[in-house]
Scaffold this motif. Structure first.
Motif, PDB file in Angstrom:
ATOM      1  N   LYS A 183      -5.433 -10.407 -10.546  1.00  0.00           N
ATOM      2  CA  LYS A 183      -6.469  -9.596 -10.313  1.00  0.00           C
ATOM      3  C   LYS A 183      -6.306  -8.537 -11.380  1.00  0.00           C
ATOM      4  N   GLU A 185       0.835  -1.318   0.221  1.00  0.00           N
ATOM      5  CA  GLU A 185      -0.025   0.072  -0.051  1.00  0.00           C
ATOM      6  C   GLU A 185       0.755   1.417   0.113  1.00  0.00           C
ATOM      7  N   GLN A 187     -11.448  -2.447  -9.116  1.00  0.00           N
ATOM      8  CA  GLN A 187     -10.797  -3.433  -9.789  1.00  0.00           C
ATOM      9  C   GLN A 187     -10.787  -4.726  -8.846  1.00  0.00           C
ATOM     10  N   GLU A 188     -11.021  -4.660  -7.706  1.00  0.00           N
ATOM     11  CA  GLU A 188     -11.139  -5.772  -6.791  1.00  0.00           C
ATOM     12  C   GLU A 188     -12.584  -6.432  -6.955  1.00  0.00           C
ATOM     13  N   VAL A 189     -13.529  -5.578  -7.307  1.00  0.00           N
ATOM     14  CA  VAL A 189     -15.074  -6.352  -7.712  1.00  0.00           C
ATOM     15  C   VAL A 189     -14.903  -6.996  -9.276  1.00  0.00           C
ATOM     16  N   GLU A 194      -1.131   1.519 -10.791  1.00  0.00           N
ATOM     17  CA  GLU A 194      -1.335   0.316 -10.230  1.00  0.00           C
ATOM     18  C   GLU A 194      -0.089  -0.754 -10.725  1.00  0.00           C
ATOM     19  N   ARG A 252      -9.281   1.034  -7.098  1.00  0.00           N
ATOM     20  CA  ARG A 252      -8.818  -0.024  -6.359  1.00  0.00           C
ATOM     21  C   ARG A 252     -10.232  -1.039  -5.908  1.00  0.00           C
ATOM     22  N   ILE A 253     -11.041  -0.432  -5.461  1.00  0.00           N
ATOM     23  CA  ILE A 253     -12.401  -1.171  -5.240  1.00  0.00           C
ATOM     24  C   ILE A 253     -13.129  -1.628  -6.157  1.00  0.00           C
ATOM     25  N   SER A 297     -12.248  -8.232 -10.540  1.00  0.00           N
ATOM     26  CA  SER A 297     -11.443  -9.153 -10.690  1.00  0.00           C
ATOM     27  C   SER A 297     -11.581 -10.395 -10.003  1.00  0.00           C
ATOM     28  N   GLN A 298     -13.037 -10.404  -9.245  1.00  0.00           N
ATOM     29  CA  GLN A 298     -13.484 -11.677  -8.672  1.00  0.00           C
ATOM     30  C   GLN A 298     -14.165 -12.599  -9.578  1.00  0.00           C
TER      31      GLN A 298
END
Length: 514
Positions: free
Chosen positions: A497, A209, A242-244, A326, A239-240, A246-247
């Motif tokens: 991810k 981070e 990206q996480e959503v 990133e 970032r959030i 990439s899941q």
């Protein structure tokens, strides 16, 4: 009786409709895919036999599940640095069966796996706009990247490149070094404070981070003329998002690009924040940085109306915010992991810095002299390229070398596999050996054109100059101030991810150099 007849009629109509639907799928979709496969087979390309409607998805899922059942020896994997068989086991499975070029399908979508060095070279030299980004992947990434330069195709992409690319040329990046050094000082102070707070000469730090904060600050300062504080919410929400995204295994699934409600909300919030920054710039700043160039490009483009002009600006800002920070932050994390594992290379870089930078700080003139540093970064990017794939789609029938890619075929080149091929790199391909780059990329391996950490061809990453300079700056600052080793908490688990990241973060034990 009348009701019974009506029900029979309705039932018959439903059956006829269902049969008609499947006949439609068979004639318009399946046969179309089969014609594409036939064109590929005639060129000598083979692959696993697909099932109706699902293609090779069931086999891919089975191979993935079998891989997940295995308990890997983390230490052995750690030494080998080979994660492709874990993250993408179906590609490795089929490569052993069908070679370096084969075809497979996800549902009715046909793909081509391309890891043949000669064909990769031909793709690298192909200038056709008919070889673009896969449209179904781009659609899925739209909430995060819009229709900016990373995911657009054809003339739209070409126009955007003309505006954005010059801002990342070497001469422009050289002028950003002083701003990068300012961002780096914040990072150094934070780590010095952590050492003091932990009450000893050594502190344990998870670097990921902090490196993202550093890289985000660099992008904000150099390209948008603002401090990280202003861009913090944009980076956080990207970032959030990206996480959503990439899941979901959208790269190889047969699902469409349906947006979930939380994605739509994040997308709107990000666009609002970016547009607020743009409006502030219009009213209070005349800096000739990248954001100003994008503004001018949108204003001067006669093909864009007011709504399109706004979207052009927002989309490209999203691209630069995400792609610009990133990937570089993740590359820096991998650099620190490998340098922590190999402290002898820290020592070599520290000696080089002392010779090239007597006052301890690099500048735009001394950075090119850091040859050992460059070798280490190149080797890290060989073993852990943030981008796992080069992906393309034949938007029309496209000739590349002696091969024709039929319209609609999606091409996938698995970068880490190319970077670890023993035929290209020698028997030590899975080992960390920066000395292989002593005489540059051209002498590092048998086929230098397969070293593609920043992609290949006309769509090579625009930010590669910025990324390389930024990595040199942050590593110079860290290595000149600290020595470090891997923490016992570190668990080697690369994860995909959208880019390949350290799945559990990079934990190091850091000590200030007196």
């Amino acid at each position: 009786m009348d009701v019974y007849i009506v029900l029979r009629i309705i039932s018959s109509m439903a059956v006829v409709g269902l049969v008609g639907f499947y006949l439609h799928l068979y004639s318009t979709v399946w046969l179309k895919s089969e014609r594409v496969r036939r064109k590929l087979r005639l060129q000598g390309i083979k692959g696993p036999a697909p099932t109706f409607l699902y293609g090779n998805l069931p086999e891919m899922q089975k191979i993935q599940q079998l891989q997940e059942l295995k308990t890997p020896n983390l230490q052995a994997d750690f030494i080998a640095h080979d994660y492709t068989s874990t993250l993408f086991p179906y590609f490795e499975h089929w490569r052993k069966q069908y070679g370096l070029v084969y075809t497979y399908s996800t549902g009715m979508r046909q793909h081509l796996y391309v890891n043949n060095p000669e064909l990769v070279k031909e793709m690298n030299q192909c200038m056709s706009l008919d070889l673009g980004k896969p449209t179904y992947v781009s659609k899925r990434l739209a909430p995060m990247l819009g229709n900016g330069i990373v995911r657009s195709n054809g003339i739209v992409w070409s126009q955007q490149r003309k505006i954005v690319a010059p801002e990342f040329f070497s001469d422009k990046v050289k002028g950003m070094v002083s701003l990068m050094l300012e961002s780096g000082q914040t990072l150094l102070r934070k780590w010095e404070d952590l050492i003091e707070a932990q009450g000893s000469v050594t502190a344990e730090i998870q670097v990921d981070e902090d490196l993202r904060d550093f890289s985000a600050d660099v992008i904000s300062r150099t390209c948008f003329g603002s401090s990280y504080v202003k861009g913090k919410e944009i980076f956080k929400k990207l970032r959030i998002l990206q996480e959503v995204i990439s899941q979901q295994n959208f790269l190889f699934s047969n699902l469409g690009g349906l947006k979930k409600q939380n994605e739509k909300g994040l997308e709107r919030e990000i666009e609002t924040l970016i547009w607020e920054a743009v409006k502030e710039r219009e009213s209070s700043c005349d800096q000739k940085d990248l954001l100003q160039k994008i503004l001018e490009g949108a204003i001067n483009d006669q093909t864009l109306g007011n709504g399109s002009s706004k979207q052009f600006i927002v989309d490209n800002c999203k691209n630069i915010y995400f792609a610009g920070h990133e990937s570089t932050a993740v590359a820096a994390s991998w650099c620190l992991m490998l340098l922590a594992l190999h402290p002898e290379w820290q020592a070599r870089i520290r000696t080089e810095l002392a010779q090239a930078c007597p006052d301890g700080l690099p500048d735009s003139n001394t950075l090119p002299q850091l040859k050992t540093m460059a070798m280490v970064i190149q080797e890290v990017m060989r073993l852990y390229p943030p981008a796992a794939f080069v992906s393309r789609e034949a938007l029309e029938d496209t000739q590349v070398g002696n091969m024709t890619f039929p319209k609609g075929v999606c091409l996938w080149t698995l970068i880490p596999t190319l970077h670890r091929d023993t035929e290209t790199w020698g028997p030590d391909a899975n080992e960390f050996k920066p000395e292989r780059f002593t005489d540059g990329v051209s002498k590092a391996c048998k086929f230098p054109h397969v070293y593609i950490p920043f992609g290949l061809g006309p769509r090579t990453c625009l930010g590669k100059n910025l990324a390389m300079v930024e990595l040199k700056v942050v590593l110079s600052l860290v290595i000149s101030k600290f020595s470090f080793t891997l923490s016992p908490k570190y668990k080697h688990s690369p994860a995909y991810k959208l880019i390949v990241v350290p799945g559990n973060g990079v934990h190091i034990l850091i000590q200030k150099i007196c």
